[in-house]
Design a protein around this motif. Structure first.
Motif, PDB file in Angstrom:
ATOM      1  N   PHE A  91      -5.409   0.789  -1.238  1.00 51.70           N
ATOM      2  CA  PHE A  91      -4.038   1.193  -0.932  1.00 51.70           C
ATOM      3  C   PHE A  91      -3.217   0.006  -0.427  1.00 51.70           C
ATOM      4  O   PHE A  91      -2.081  -0.210  -0.871  1.00 51.70           O
ATOM      5  N   TYR A  92      -3.766  -0.761   0.488  1.00 52.89           N
ATOM      6  CA  TYR A  92      -3.027  -1.916   1.001  1.00 52.89           C
ATOM      7  C   TYR A  92      -2.757  -2.939  -0.105  1.00 52.89           C
ATOM      8  O   TYR A  92      -1.693  -3.564  -0.140  1.00 52.89           O
ATOM      9  N   LEU A  95       0.202  -1.746  -2.004  1.00 50.32           N
ATOM     10  CA  LEU A  95       1.450  -2.019  -1.279  1.00 50.32           C
ATOM     11  C   LEU A  95       1.862  -3.482  -1.416  1.00 50.32           C
ATOM     12  O   LEU A  95       3.049  -3.788  -1.608  1.00 50.32           O
ATOM     13  N   LYS A  98       3.117  -4.060  -4.933  1.00 48.52           N
ATOM     14  CA  LYS A  98       4.454  -3.461  -5.066  1.00 48.52           C
ATOM     15  C   LYS A  98       5.502  -4.363  -4.432  1.00 48.52           C
ATOM     16  O   LYS A  98       6.572  -4.578  -4.994  1.00 48.52           O
ATOM     17  N   ALA A 106       0.282  -2.823  -9.232  1.00 51.48           N
ATOM     18  CA  ALA A 106       0.471  -1.812  -8.183  1.00 51.48           C
ATOM     19  C   ALA A 106       0.176  -0.417  -8.728  1.00 51.48           C
ATOM     20  O   ALA A 106      -0.475   0.394  -8.061  1.00 51.48           O
ATOM     21  N   PHE A 110      -2.506   1.987  -7.104  1.00 56.78           N
ATOM     22  CA  PHE A 110      -2.146   3.300  -6.560  1.00 56.78           C
ATOM     23  C   PHE A 110      -2.925   4.414  -7.264  1.00 56.78           C
ATOM     24  O   PHE A 110      -3.372   5.366  -6.619  1.00 56.78           O
ATOM     25  N   GLU A 122       1.044  10.143   1.239  1.00 58.73           N
ATOM     26  CA  GLU A 122       1.609   8.790   1.329  1.00 58.73           C
ATOM     27  C   GLU A 122       1.401   8.012   0.031  1.00 58.73           C
ATOM     28  O   GLU A 122       2.296   7.299  -0.423  1.00 58.73           O
ATOM     29  N   ILE A 123       0.238   8.174  -0.570  1.00 55.18           N
ATOM     30  CA  ILE A 123      -0.022   7.492  -1.847  1.00 55.18           C
ATOM     31  C   ILE A 123       0.928   8.027  -2.915  1.00 55.18           C
ATOM     32  O   ILE A 123       1.528   7.248  -3.668  1.00 55.18           O
ATOM     33  N   GLU A 126       4.432   6.613  -2.274  1.00 50.73           N
ATOM     34  CA  GLU A 126       4.537   5.192  -2.653  1.00 50.73           C
ATOM     35  C   GLU A 126       4.525   5.021  -4.168  1.00 50.73           C
ATOM     36  O   GLU A 126       5.269   4.205  -4.715  1.00 50.73           O
ATOM     37  N   GLU A 129       7.871   6.132  -5.521  1.00 50.01           N
ATOM     38  CA  GLU A 129       8.867   5.088  -5.277  1.00 50.01           C
ATOM     39  C   GLU A 129       8.685   3.911  -6.232  1.00 50.01           C
ATOM     40  O   GLU A 129       9.656   3.352  -6.740  1.00 50.01           O
ATOM     41  N   LEU A 130       7.434   3.548  -6.493  1.00 46.37           N
ATOM     42  CA  LEU A 130       7.167   2.479  -7.455  1.00 46.37           C
ATOM     43  C   LEU A 130       7.751   2.829  -8.824  1.00 46.37           C
ATOM     44  O   LEU A 130       8.410   1.999  -9.456  1.00 46.37           O
TER      45      LEU A 130
END
Length: 144
Positions: A91-92, A95, A98, A106, A110, A122-123, A126, A129-130
């Motif tokens: 996950f990090y 991020l 991204k 990314a 993800f 949260e995943i 994100e 949003e990506l």
């Protein structure tokens, strides 16, 4: 009398150790204050001494906090190679990728994170949003 430059001493000490393959160097001392240098020294020393995914990932988190996303991504990749089922490093890494506008990387990270934790809001947020950043609104809608 010879005076030592603190950052130069730290950089010299850090460069004397053998890093795990691909472990990034800390940022140049001139760009950082003493607290930052000490934080990088501590995190990198631990990563060098233990080579553990936790310590390498911690160094990645420090790079990430200072918006050094490429180096953070390298650390997260090294950590996830040792712990492929660790959601944190995958996950990090996503991020950091991204943040570097590496949309394809990314996306893959993800999606791997979703394999590890399919219901993680949260995943999904994100990833949605990506997809919006990537001008893929139909795919974003499925995650937002």
């Amino acid at each position: 009398m010879i005076r030592a430059i603190p950052g130069l001493v730290v950089a010299t000490l850090l460069s004397c150790r053998e890093a795990p393959p691909g472990l990034p160097d800390p940022p140049p001392p001139g760009a950082n204050n003493a607290v930052t240098i000490a934080s990088f020294e501590e995190a990198r020393s631990e990563a060098l001494e233990t080579g553990s995914p936790r310590s390498i990932g911690r160094l990645g988190m420090l790079f990430h906090a200072y918006q050094l996303h490429e180096d953070a991504s390298v650390c997260y990749t090294l950590a996830s190679e040792q712990e492929p089922d660790s959601l944190d490093w995958v996950f990090y890494r996503a991020l950091a990728e991204k943040a570097r506008y590496e949309y394809e990387l990314a996306d893959a990270s993800f999606l791997r994170a979703l394999e590890l934790s399919p219901e993680d809001a949260e995943i999904h947020a994100e990833l949605g949003e990506l997809y919006l950043m990537w001008s893929r609104p139909d795919e974003a809608e499925t995650h937002l």
